[in-house]
Write a protein that holds these residues in place. Sequence first.
Motif, PDB file in Angstrom:
ATOM      1  N   UNK B 258       0.800  -1.221   0.000  1.00  0.00           N
ATOM      2  CA  UNK B 258       0.000   0.000   0.000  1.00  0.00           C
ATOM      3  C   UNK B 258       0.828   1.262   0.000  1.00  0.00           C
ATOM      4  N   UNK B 259       1.999   1.222  -0.613  1.00  0.00           N
ATOM      5  CA  UNK B 259       2.784   2.440  -0.741  1.00  0.00           C
ATOM      6  C   UNK B 259       2.261   3.215  -1.945  1.00  0.00           C
ATOM      7  N   UNK B 260       3.116   3.979  -2.597  1.00  0.00           N
ATOM      8  CA  UNK B 260       2.703   4.664  -3.817  1.00  0.00           C
ATOM      9  C   UNK B 260       2.051   5.989  -3.523  1.00  0.00           C
ATOM     10  N   UNK B 261       1.231   6.421  -4.454  1.00  0.00           N
ATOM     11  CA  UNK B 261       0.666   7.755  -4.309  1.00  0.00           C
ATOM     12  C   UNK B 261      -0.841   7.727  -4.441  1.00  0.00           C
ATOM     13  N   UNK B 262      -1.494   7.322  -3.394  1.00  0.00           N
ATOM     14  CA  UNK B 262      -2.957   7.328  -3.389  1.00  0.00           C
ATOM     15  C   UNK B 262      -3.449   8.766  -3.264  1.00  0.00           C
ATOM     16  N   UNK B 263      -4.654   8.994  -3.726  1.00  0.00           N
ATOM     17  CA  UNK B 263      -5.220  10.346  -3.696  1.00  0.00           C
ATOM     18  C   UNK B 263      -5.471  10.765  -2.259  1.00  0.00           C
ATOM     19  N   UNK B 264      -5.545  12.062  -2.062  1.00  0.00           N
ATOM     20  CA  UNK B 264      -5.725  12.546  -0.710  1.00  0.00           C
ATOM     21  C   UNK B 264      -7.202  12.583  -0.326  1.00  0.00           C
ATOM     22  N   UNK B 265      -8.063  12.485  -1.330  1.00  0.00           N
ATOM     23  CA  UNK B 265      -9.509  12.514  -1.066  1.00  0.00           C
ATOM     24  C   UNK B 265      -9.955  11.253  -0.341  1.00  0.00           C
ATOM     25  N   UNK B 266     -11.206  11.226   0.077  1.00  0.00           N
ATOM     26  CA  UNK B 266     -11.742  10.083   0.810  1.00  0.00           C
ATOM     27  C   UNK B 266     -11.795   8.854  -0.097  1.00  0.00           C
ATOM     28  N   UNK B 267     -12.047   7.675   0.486  1.00  0.00           N
ATOM     29  CA  UNK B 267     -12.027   6.440  -0.298  1.00  0.00           C
ATOM     30  C   UNK B 267     -13.250   6.340  -1.208  1.00  0.00           C
TER      31      UNK B 267
END
Lengths: 363, 267
Positions: B258-267
Motif C-alpha cells: 500500500x505504498x505509492x501515491x494514493x489520492x488525498x480525497x476520501x475512499x
Amino acid sequence: MGGPDGMQGRVAVQGLVKRFGPVNAVDHVSLEVSSGEFLALLGPSGSGKTTILMAIAGFEYPDEGRILIGGEEVTWAPPNRRNLGMVFQRYTLFPHMSVLENIAFPLKMRGVGRAEREERARAALATVRLGQMGGRKPAQLSGGQQQRVAIARAIVYRPRVLLMDEPLSALDKNLREEMQIEIKHLQREIGITVIFVTHDQTEALTMADRVAVLDHGRLQQLGAPRELYEAPETVFVAGFVGETNFCEGRLARPAARGEAVMVALDGGGTMPAIAAQALPAGGRIKVALRPERLRVLPADGEGGTARVTEAIYAGNATTLMLEGQGGQRLRARVPAGAGLHEPRPGEAVRLSWQPADARAFPA
Amino acid sequence: MALNAAAYAVTVFLLLPTLIIAPMSVGPERLLSFPPKGFSLRWYAAYFEDRDWLRATLFSAEAGLISAVCATVIGTMLALALVRGRLPGKGLIELLVIGPVIVPHIALAVAMFLVFEQLRLTGTLLGFAMAHTVLALPFVVFTLLAALYRFDVELERAALSCGAGPLRAFRHVTLPLIAPGLVSAALFAFIISFDEAVVSFFISDLDRKTLPRKMFEDIDFNISPTLAAVATMLTALTILALLLGFGLKRGLERRARAAGTAAEAGP
C-alpha cells in the motif's frame, strides 16, 4: 456503553499472578483504576507492566487472580469481547486499508452501517487533527500521524477504557512531548479511563493521575506522582523515580515507619533521617536524598562536611558533585537566580537538609 | 566472469532439451526429427482431434485444480498451526510435512498403489486428488510459513482489540496480507499435480489417466510428433502459469504494501 455511569470505566486487577516458566512475571498485583482516571504502569523492562496490560486486554490469561472491567469479571473473556480500546507500541495500522478504513474497522466489526461508519470515522479523525488524511494509506504517514490514527481507531467506538502500550516510545523527543500533552487533553475531553504502560518516569509523572511502579513483577508503590517523588516507599521507587543520592550506613536501634532516626554512615558521621519503612536494629540502611533537597552552605569553620569536586552549569540550575568526609559521592542541585551560594570546584562546603527529606530504607 | 559463463553453460545445458522439442513439434514428418524439414501444425491438430489426449488433459486439469485447492486450504491451516499454535511435537509434524519431498517418489508411488488398489481408488479423480495433495503439501506449507513469519502478528492482535473475532481477524487482516504467498502456493500445487508422472504412472488405470501418463504410453507404443506438440504446449502452459502467478503476486503485494501515491480525497 451509554451515559457517564461512573462504573463503566472502572478497572480492577485482583491478585494477578502470571508465570513464564519458573519466573513470576507478575507477582500478586492488585490495583484499581476509577472511571476517567489516567493510570501509568511504570517500570523497567521485565517488571511485568506490559504483562499486566496484556492480561487486562485479554492477550494473556493469568495463572491466578481476576480482572474486572466496569464491575464485570472478564478474566477469561477473549480480547474482542472486552470492548476496550488499545494502542500498541508499533502503530499496527492495517497496511492494506486506507486511514479511514482503518478507523472504521472497529465499527464495521460492530455491525455499524456504512454511512454512519464513515461519519464517525471522519469525526474521530478530526479529533486527532488529521482531517485531510482519510484517503491515504498508513505507509504514507509519518510515525506521529500513524500513532494518532491508531488512537482514533481505538476511541472511535467510544470504549470506556483505553489501553496504551508504550505508544510514544518510537517517536522522537519533541514529538513525544507534544503527543503527551495531546493524549492528556484528549483523555480529559472524552473522559475515558486510560491505562498507560511506560518505562519513562518523566512521561508517567507528567501524564498520569496516579502511577503504579513495578519491579520484578511486584507492585512497589501506587500513588500520585507527587507522592512517588516526595515519599517513595521502597528503595526501588526512590532510585527509579527521579534522581537520588544514596548513603549507606547502619542503625543502632529499630525504628517504626515514619520515626526520626540517626543513621551511622559507613564512612563515619551520622545522618538524621526518617524511616520510610519499619527498620530493624543493626541492619544495613540506605538513605535516599534528592539532589535539590540538599542545601549547600559556605563552610563556616565548624566542620566543613564535603568538598566540591565538580560544578556543572546547566542554565536553570548548577549540579555540584560532592565528596563527603567518609568518601561518599553526592550530587546537589542549586537552582539559579535564588541567590544561593554557588561554590567552585575544590571548595569546602557544609551540607544541610531537612530530616524529613532523607528517607531511610532497609538496604 | 568464469563463474557467470559456467552458470550460463549449465542453464543452456538444462534448457536445451526443452528448447529442441519446440522445433521438433512443427516438423511435417511422421517421425521425430531435428532439425525439422519444414513447418506444419498437423501434430497440434492431431492432438486436438484425438479424444484420448483431450480426456487425459481434462483429467489432469481436474486433478490439478482439486489438489491445488485442497493442498492450499490444508497447507494454510497447517502453516498457521505451526506458526501460531502452541502444539506439542511441532518438529515431528514439520518432518511429516517434508516427508513427500524426501521419500523417493517411486517408493511413495508403490505404497500409494498398494493402498489405493485395496480401496479401489486407482484411476479415480479422488485418488489422484488425494495423492497430488500430499505431494504438493510441503511446497504449500513452506511457501506459507515464509509468508506468515513475515506477517506482523501484532496486526492480528490489533484486529482482535478492534472487536473482530479470530475468524474475522483472519479474513479481514491476515488473509489479504498473505494473499501473495497464497497465490504462489496454489500455483505451485497446480503445476506439481499437472506435471507429476511417477505416482500417476502407478495409480492410473486404462481409461482414467493423466497427461504425463498418457505421454509415457505414447513413447512406448507410437512415437509420433504429437508427443512433441504436447510437450511444447505443456512447457508453454507452465511458463504462462508462472508468469501469471508472478504478475498476480506482484499486484497483490503492491496492494498489501500500500505504498505509492494514493489520492488525498476520501475512499
